[in-house]
Design a protein around this motif. Structure first.
Motif, mmCIF file in Angstrom:
data_model
loop_
_atom_site.group_PDB
_atom_site.id
_atom_site.type_symbol
_atom_site.label_atom_id
_atom_site.label_comp_id
_atom_site.label_asym_id
_atom_site.label_seq_id
_atom_site.Cartn_x
_atom_site.Cartn_y
_atom_site.Cartn_z
ATOM 1 N N GLU A 146 -1.641 8.673 4.004
ATOM 2 C CA GLU A 146 -2.898 8.430 3.314
ATOM 3 C C GLU A 146 -2.597 7.748 1.980
ATOM 4 O OE1 GLU A 146 -5.876 8.854 4.484
ATOM 5 O OE2 GLU A 146 -5.219 9.798 6.358
ATOM 6 N N PRO A 147 -3.524 6.940 1.434
ATOM 7 C CA PRO A 147 -3.259 6.197 0.195
ATOM 8 C C PRO A 147 -2.913 7.111 -0.976
ATOM 9 C CG PRO A 147 -5.216 5.351 1.296
ATOM 10 C CD PRO A 147 -4.835 6.608 2.027
ATOM 11 N N VAL A 148 -1.952 6.667 -1.773
ATOM 12 C CA VAL A 148 -1.578 7.344 -3.013
ATOM 13 C C VAL A 148 -2.262 6.614 -4.161
ATOM 14 C CG1 VAL A 148 0.308 7.936 -4.574
ATOM 15 C CG2 VAL A 148 0.644 8.101 -2.099
ATOM 16 N N ASP A 149 -3.064 7.332 -4.938
ATOM 17 C CA ASP A 149 -3.806 6.723 -6.037
ATOM 18 C C ASP A 149 -3.053 6.900 -7.358
ATOM 19 O OD1 ASP A 149 -5.937 6.073 -4.319
ATOM 20 O OD2 ASP A 149 -6.774 8.102 -4.518
ATOM 21 N N GLY A 150 -3.463 6.098 -8.335
ATOM 22 C CA GLY A 150 -2.953 6.264 -9.696
ATOM 23 C C GLY A 150 -1.658 5.558 -9.995
ATOM 24 N N SER B 45 0.871 -1.176 0.000
ATOM 25 C CA SER B 45 0.000 0.000 0.000
ATOM 26 C C SER B 45 0.905 1.222 0.000
ATOM 27 C CB SER B 45 -0.900 0.021 1.234
ATOM 28 O OG SER B 45 -1.755 -1.106 1.265
ATOM 29 N N LYS C 19 4.051 3.656 -12.189
ATOM 30 C CA LYS C 19 4.104 2.220 -11.914
ATOM 31 C C LYS C 19 5.282 1.862 -11.023
ATOM 32 C CE LYS C 19 6.291 1.345 -16.421
ATOM 33 N NZ LYS C 19 6.169 0.611 -17.698
ATOM 34 N N ASP D 188 1.207 8.605 1.353
ATOM 35 C CA ASP D 188 1.832 9.915 1.213
ATOM 36 C C ASP D 188 2.395 10.397 2.558
ATOM 37 O OD1 ASP D 188 -0.341 10.805 2.728
ATOM 38 O OD2 ASP D 188 -1.375 11.728 1.023
ATOM 39 N N ARG E 64 0.199 1.934 -10.625
ATOM 40 C CA ARG E 64 0.010 0.501 -10.869
ATOM 41 C C ARG E 64 1.136 -0.282 -10.192
ATOM 42 N NH1 ARG E 64 0.243 -0.650 -16.829
ATOM 43 N NH2 ARG E 64 1.665 1.145 -16.834
#
Length: 308
Positions: A217-221, A210, A297, A213, A223
């Motif tokens: 908190e989750p980092v999106d985008g 996972s 990615k 940041d 792969r």
């Protein structure tokens, strides 16, 4: 009655340290002078993410012209610079945290002459702890160090902190990330796992990741791909997964692989990665500092038995 020595208040941004230690030799008289302790320059700058330097000690490397009783010279241990900084770590959050702090020892112009990384484990919520970091030996030919600053702070929940040494965690395994390797924009960071428990530990697959940041908190985008070949050939993490059984003292290795290429768009940096060695495992948060550029990615290698 001996008068107390006055405290010197100096901002961290201007730590021009007129300090000295060793033996004082009076300008007149034939007796041997008494040992004079090195005074500390007190620092009043605000903390950096909960970490602040409270004082800095830098022995004079040559006679100090301002000495009123004669020349004063440094007398540190052989090979040791004698340079140190006292610091305080304060946790204003609501859970115990483990801090990793990079201290930079610099010249007046900001050129770094040495770095020291310190890990401060398990600082409880609402509490603080203090310590001292020592530069140790300066490299031959290095310029004079006059300042010390907090260069970087990372902090993770204490129960998710990586453990390379010390007491075996309740999970029965240690998990940590190494310093990594970089060449031509390719980055490879090893994930190490050691069975320090009494029972066998089985693995079969890839670590679960996972990306988090600065606020965890989750980092999106981004792969997450399986196998180093998804980024580059020859990283050592191309093989498919195979079952492993680790007995006490045995270890396994995985890896994070990425490029820091930056083209169109906004570069993405990920300071924290929460790792589950396998489904249901206790999470461990490592700080590899992923500079992913605009690639979007990251690859992770399958667990394999560690050499040696």
């Amino acid at each position: 009655m001996r008068r107390p020595r006055p405290r010197l208040l100096v901002p961290a941004a201007a730590l021009l340290l007129a300090t000295a230690c060793g033996t004082e030799h009076p300008a007149t008289g034939g007796g041997v002078g008494a040992a004079v302790p090195t005074p500390r320059a007190t620092v009043t700058d605000p903390p950096v993410d909960g970490v602040r330097i409270t004082s800095v000690t830098i022995p004079a490397a040559s006679p100090t012209p301002s000495a009123t009783l004669g020349s004063v010279h440094a007398d540190p241990l052989p090979g040791d610079s004698g340079i140190s900084a006292a610091y305080q770590v304060g946790n204003d959050g609501d859970e115990a945290m483990t801090y990793t702090v990079l201290f930079a020892f610099t010249t007046d112009t900001g050129e770094v002459m040495g770095n020291k990384k310190v890990t401060v484990p398990g600082v409880r919520a609402g509490r603080s702890t203090a310590g001292t970091v020592e530069l140790g030996v300066l490299a031959p030919g290095a310029s004079s160090v006059t300042r010390v600053k907090v260069a970087e702070v990372t902090k993770v929940p204490a129960d998710e902190a990586p453990t390379e040494t010390g007491a075996c965690p309740a999970s029965g395994v240690r998990l940590w990330a190494d310093a990594g390797d970089a060449a031509m924009g390719l980055r490879v960071v090893g994930l190490h796992l050691e069975n320090c428990g009494k029972r066998d530990y089985t693995l079969d697959g890839y670590p679960s990741l996972s990306l988090l940041d600065d606020d965890r908190e989750p980092v999106d985008g981004i792969r997450i791909l399986h196998g180093g070949a998804a980024i580059a050939m020859g990283t050592g993490f191309d093989d498919p997964p195979s079952p492993l059984v680790l007995k006490h003292g045995e270890a396994a290795l995985s890896g994070l692989i990425w490029r820091n290429t930056t083209l169109a768009g906004t570069a993405v940096n990920v300071p924290y990665v929460r790792v589950l060695a396998k489904p249901g495992a206790a999470p461990v948060t490592v700080t590899p500092g992923l500079d992913l550029g605009t690639t979007g990615k990251l690859a992770v290698g399958a667990w394999k038995r560690a050499d040696g």
